[in-house]
Design a protein around this motif. Structure first.
Motif, PDB file in Angstrom:
ATOM      1  N   GLY A 118      20.539  13.751   0.319  1.00  0.00           N
ATOM      2  CA  GLY A 118      20.808  14.069   1.712  1.00  0.00           C
ATOM      3  C   GLY A 118      22.211  13.686   2.140  1.00  0.00           C
ATOM      4  N   GLU A 119      22.606  14.212   3.280  1.00  0.00           N
ATOM      5  CA  GLU A 119      23.940  13.949   3.821  1.00  0.00           C
ATOM      6  C   GLU A 119      24.072  12.497   4.255  1.00  0.00           C
ATOM      7  N   PRO A 120      25.265  11.913   4.139  1.00  0.00           N
ATOM      8  CA  PRO A 120      26.539  12.537   3.769  1.00  0.00           C
ATOM      9  C   PRO A 120      26.841  12.487   2.278  1.00  0.00           C
ATOM     10  N   PHE A 121      25.880  12.074   1.446  1.00  0.00           N
ATOM     11  CA  PHE A 121      26.172  11.813   0.034  1.00  0.00           C
ATOM     12  C   PHE A 121      25.892  13.011  -0.860  1.00  0.00           C
ATOM     13  N   GLY A 122      24.905  13.817  -0.493  1.00  0.00           N
ATOM     14  CA  GLY A 122      24.601  15.004  -1.279  1.00  0.00           C
ATOM     15  C   GLY A 122      23.960  14.674  -2.609  1.00  0.00           C
ATOM     16  N   VAL A 123      24.398  15.344  -3.666  1.00  0.00           N
ATOM     17  CA  VAL A 123      23.816  15.205  -5.006  1.00  0.00           C
ATOM     18  C   VAL A 123      24.444  14.012  -5.718  1.00  0.00           C
ATOM     19  N   ILE A 124      23.592  13.097  -6.173  1.00  0.00           N
ATOM     20  CA  ILE A 124      24.075  11.952  -6.941  1.00  0.00           C
ATOM     21  C   ILE A 124      23.230  11.830  -8.216  1.00  0.00           C
ATOM     22  N   SER A 125      23.682  10.983  -9.135  1.00  0.00           N
ATOM     23  CA  SER A 125      22.979  10.782 -10.406  1.00  0.00           C
ATOM     24  C   SER A 125      22.076   9.555 -10.321  1.00  0.00           C
ATOM     25  N   LEU A 126      20.800   9.750 -10.649  1.00  0.00           N
ATOM     26  CA  LEU A 126      19.835   8.654 -10.665  1.00  0.00           C
ATOM     27  C   LEU A 126      19.094   8.660 -12.000  1.00  0.00           C
ATOM     28  N   ALA A 127      18.566   7.501 -12.375  1.00  0.00           N
ATOM     29  CA  ALA A 127      17.869   7.361 -13.650  1.00  0.00           C
ATOM     30  C   ALA A 127      16.722   8.370 -13.765  1.00  0.00           C
ATOM     31  N   ARG A 128      16.664   9.036 -14.908  1.00  0.00           N
ATOM     32  CA  ARG A 128      15.636  10.056 -15.127  1.00  0.00           C
ATOM     33  C   ARG A 128      14.220   9.491 -14.944  1.00  0.00           C
ATOM     34  N   GLU A 129      13.965   8.293 -15.503  1.00  0.00           N
ATOM     35  CA  GLU A 129      12.615   7.717 -15.393  1.00  0.00           C
ATOM     36  C   GLU A 129      12.229   7.459 -13.941  1.00  0.00           C
ATOM     37  N   ALA A 130      13.207   7.078 -13.106  1.00  0.00           N
ATOM     38  CA  ALA A 130      12.912   6.775 -11.710  1.00  0.00           C
ATOM     39  C   ALA A 130      12.472   8.016 -10.942  1.00  0.00           C
ATOM     40  N   ILE A 131      12.928   9.168 -11.379  1.00  0.00           N
ATOM     41  CA  ILE A 131      12.611  10.420 -10.692  1.00  0.00           C
ATOM     42  C   ILE A 131      11.419  11.127 -11.330  1.00  0.00           C
ATOM     43  N   GLN A 132      11.278  11.020 -12.633  1.00  0.00           N
ATOM     44  CA  GLN A 132      10.292  11.837 -13.333  1.00  0.00           C
ATOM     45  C   GLN A 132       9.010  11.095 -13.725  1.00  0.00           C
ATOM     46  N   SER A 133       8.966   9.771 -13.566  1.00  0.00           N
ATOM     47  CA  SER A 133       7.715   9.049 -13.833  1.00  0.00           C
ATOM     48  C   SER A 133       6.661   9.457 -12.808  1.00  0.00           C
ATOM     49  N   ASP A 134       5.399   9.347 -13.194  1.00  0.00           N
ATOM     50  CA  ASP A 134       4.325   9.689 -12.264  1.00  0.00           C
ATOM     51  C   ASP A 134       4.323   8.771 -11.055  1.00  0.00           C
ATOM     52  N   LEU A 135       4.733   7.521 -11.264  1.00  0.00           N
ATOM     53  CA  LEU A 135       4.660   6.539 -10.187  1.00  0.00           C
ATOM     54  C   LEU A 135       5.659   5.422 -10.473  1.00  0.00           C
ATOM     55  N   VAL A 136       6.286   4.890  -9.425  1.00  0.00           N
ATOM     56  CA  VAL A 136       7.270   3.811  -9.560  1.00  0.00           C
ATOM     57  C   VAL A 136       6.781   2.579  -8.821  1.00  0.00           C
ATOM     58  N   ILE A 137       6.809   1.445  -9.498  1.00  0.00           N
ATOM     59  CA  ILE A 137       6.546   0.158  -8.868  1.00  0.00           C
ATOM     60  C   ILE A 137       7.876  -0.577  -8.756  1.00  0.00           C
ATOM     61  N   ASN A 138       8.257  -0.865  -7.543  1.00  0.00           N
ATOM     62  CA  ASN A 138       9.529  -1.509  -7.227  1.00  0.00           C
ATOM     63  C   ASN A 138       9.297  -3.017  -7.209  1.00  0.00           C
ATOM     64  N   LEU A 139       9.863  -3.725  -8.186  1.00  0.00           N
ATOM     65  CA  LEU A 139       9.554  -5.138  -8.396  1.00  0.00           C
ATOM     66  C   LEU A 139      10.805  -5.970  -8.128  1.00  0.00           C
ATOM     67  N   ALA A 140      11.042  -6.261  -6.850  1.00  0.00           N
ATOM     68  CA  ALA A 140      12.312  -6.837  -6.410  1.00  0.00           C
ATOM     69  C   ALA A 140      12.291  -8.361  -6.396  1.00  0.00           C
ATOM     70  N   LYS A 141      13.479  -8.938  -6.236  1.00  0.00           N
ATOM     71  CA  LYS A 141      13.665 -10.379  -6.100  1.00  0.00           C
ATOM     72  C   LYS A 141      14.239 -10.654  -4.717  1.00  0.00           C
ATOM     73  N   LEU A 142      13.771 -11.728  -4.068  1.00  0.00           N
ATOM     74  CA  LEU A 142      14.287 -12.104  -2.748  1.00  0.00           C
ATOM     75  C   LEU A 142      15.536 -12.948  -2.935  1.00  0.00           C
ATOM     76  N   LYS A 143      16.694 -12.363  -2.549  1.00  0.00           N
ATOM     77  CA  LYS A 143      17.973 -13.046  -2.752  1.00  0.00           C
ATOM     78  C   LYS A 143      18.919 -12.736  -1.606  1.00  0.00           C
ATOM     79  N   THR A 144      19.844 -13.644  -1.373  1.00  0.00           N
ATOM     80  CA  THR A 144      20.960 -13.329  -0.492  1.00  0.00           C
ATOM     81  C   THR A 144      21.944 -12.429  -1.231  1.00  0.00           C
ATOM     82  N   HIS A 145      22.817 -11.784  -0.456  1.00  0.00           N
ATOM     83  CA  HIS A 145      23.797 -10.867  -1.060  1.00  0.00           C
ATOM     84  C   HIS A 145      25.090 -10.961  -0.269  1.00  0.00           C
ATOM     85  N   ALA A 146      26.172 -11.297  -0.959  1.00  0.00           N
ATOM     86  CA  ALA A 146      27.438 -11.581  -0.286  1.00  0.00           C
ATOM     87  C   ALA A 146      27.981 -10.395   0.490  1.00  0.00           C
ATOM     88  N   GLN A 147      27.677  -9.178   0.048  1.00  0.00           N
ATOM     89  CA  GLN A 147      28.164  -7.999   0.761  1.00  0.00           C
ATOM     90  C   GLN A 147      27.168  -7.502   1.801  1.00  0.00           C
TER      91      GLN A 147
END
Length: 376
Positions: A118-147
């Motif tokens: 979607g705009e304003p970025f349009g078409v970008i490259s993402l990992a094939r498995e992230a798009i084509q797997s039947d299901l994604v489990i997002n397993l994140a870590k709770l952290k601060t981020h300097a930016q």
């Protein structure tokens, strides 16, 4: 209405497995069907021991793998590390030892597909498995981020951008936190994880998300079908106004937040969680930006006595603002965009943020950079 589930837990394997199974049952686990391919996307930023709280804990990964296998599905654990080899992350992080004997595949993201986020970025490259797997489990870590202040569920999906494409996007969008936050949200929307789990049993506060951060035991794990609602709720747990998080603002603008959130489980609001100092990335008329960058704006600095000259920072820097010699590394603050990739990626934790003296003197006359805490 969306459920956000909280559980108090520890890294004791038997207790943690029960906790993970319970919250996944409540956060959409019924969507995992026999024979389906399930991508488990942890936070594999860099090679680090579990006690550093930089990556998703190996026992959390193990418990999720066990849940997927219990459903008769096929788990693949994959990510694109910020630095270091995928194999070194598995070894130093204890992932192979933790999952020994389980029918699970570990592999780095290698192939990309083109996705219109979607705009304003349009078409970008993402990992094939992230798009084509039947299901994604997002397993994140709770952290601060300097930016970006915090990295939780939504930002974890940035790992679906492979390799050096990450610093390219820091260069394209990282000069403006609001634009970069929108990029992160639209990547998360494109991947559309079915379940998001945030490992906050041991979190990282201070100058995260890498080795400059400080581990802190919170004993908390949370999950939801909706990564945006989960991140918003975790902000409140940390005593932070969610509007301080650029990804939250972008998610709200894009209509990704539910009208109602049903909180399940107990938690207490923290009053003393240590956030990174979020100085402005630029200010004033364009003709004064060079002066501002050198003398007023917060900037990355290095302890050259402790620096190993490993090269990770200058290889990863999206703007090539870091040079090196036998005496150490040097920053070009005229071109540095303050993305803090160098701080994030430094394997020795010798890069930190510093505000020049002039910046400290005029800080009271500028918009405060201290994160707004919610009332209790």
């Amino acid at each position: 209405m969306v459920d956000v589930l909280f559980k108090n837990s520890s890294y004791v394997a038997t207790d943690l497995k029960d906790t993970i199974f319970e919250i996944m049952d409540g956060a959409g686990g019924e969507r995992i069907q026999p024979g389906t391919s399930v991508l488990i996307k942890p936070n594999f930023l860099m090679p680090a021991a579990p006690e550093r709280a930089i990556t998703t804990h190996p026992l959390v990964v193990k418990a999720v793998v066990e849940y997927v296998l219990d459903k008769g599905a096929k788990p693949v654990v994959a990510d694109s590390p910020g630095m270091g080899s995928f194999e070194k992350i598995l070894g130093k992080g204890g992932y192979l030892d933790a999952t020994g004997g389980l029918d699970v595949v570990f592999r780095p993201f290698r192939e990309s597909v083109s996705v219109d986020i979607g705009e304003p970025f349009g078409v970008i490259s993402l990992a094939r498995e992230a798009i084509q797997s039947d299901l994604v489990i997002n397993l994140a870590k709770l952290k601060t981020h300097a930016q970006m202040l915090l990295t939780m569920g939504v930002k974890n999906m940035f790992g679906c951008v492979i390799g050096l494409k990450k610093p390219e996007w820091h260069l394209k969008a990282g000069r403006d936190r609001a634009i970069f936050g929108r990029l992160l949200v639209q990547i998360c929307r494109a991947v559309s994880p079915a379940i998001t789990i945030v490992d906050g049993i041991a979190a990282l506060e201070g100058q995260g998300p890498g080795k400059s951060g400080t581990p802190r035991q919170l004993g908390l794990i949370a999950a939801s079908r909706n990564a945006y609602a989960l991140d918003m709720t975790l902000c409140r747990v940390l005593g932070l106004d969610p509007d301080m998080l650029q990804t939250h603002r972008a998610a709200r603008e894009l209509g990704l937040l539910p009208d109602h959130i049903n909180l399940k489980g107990r938690f207490h609001v923290l009053e003393d969680f240590v956030f990174p100092d979020m100085g402005p990335m630029t200010m004033g008329p364009k003709m004064l930006h060079g002066f501002m960058r050198r003398n007023i704006l917060q900037k990355p600095v290095v302890d050259n006595k402790a620096c190993k000259l490993c090269g990770e920072c200058w290889k990863y820097c999206p703007i090539k603002a870091i040079t090196h010699s036998i005496k150490g590394i040097r920053f070009n603050y005229d071109t540095c965009i303050r993305c803090y990739c160098c701080l994030e990626i430094c394997p020795h934790g010798v890069i930190h943020m510093q505000e020049p003296l002039l910046g400290k003197l005029i800080r009271p006359y500028l918009e405060p950079s201290e994160p707004h805490r919610t009332g209790n």
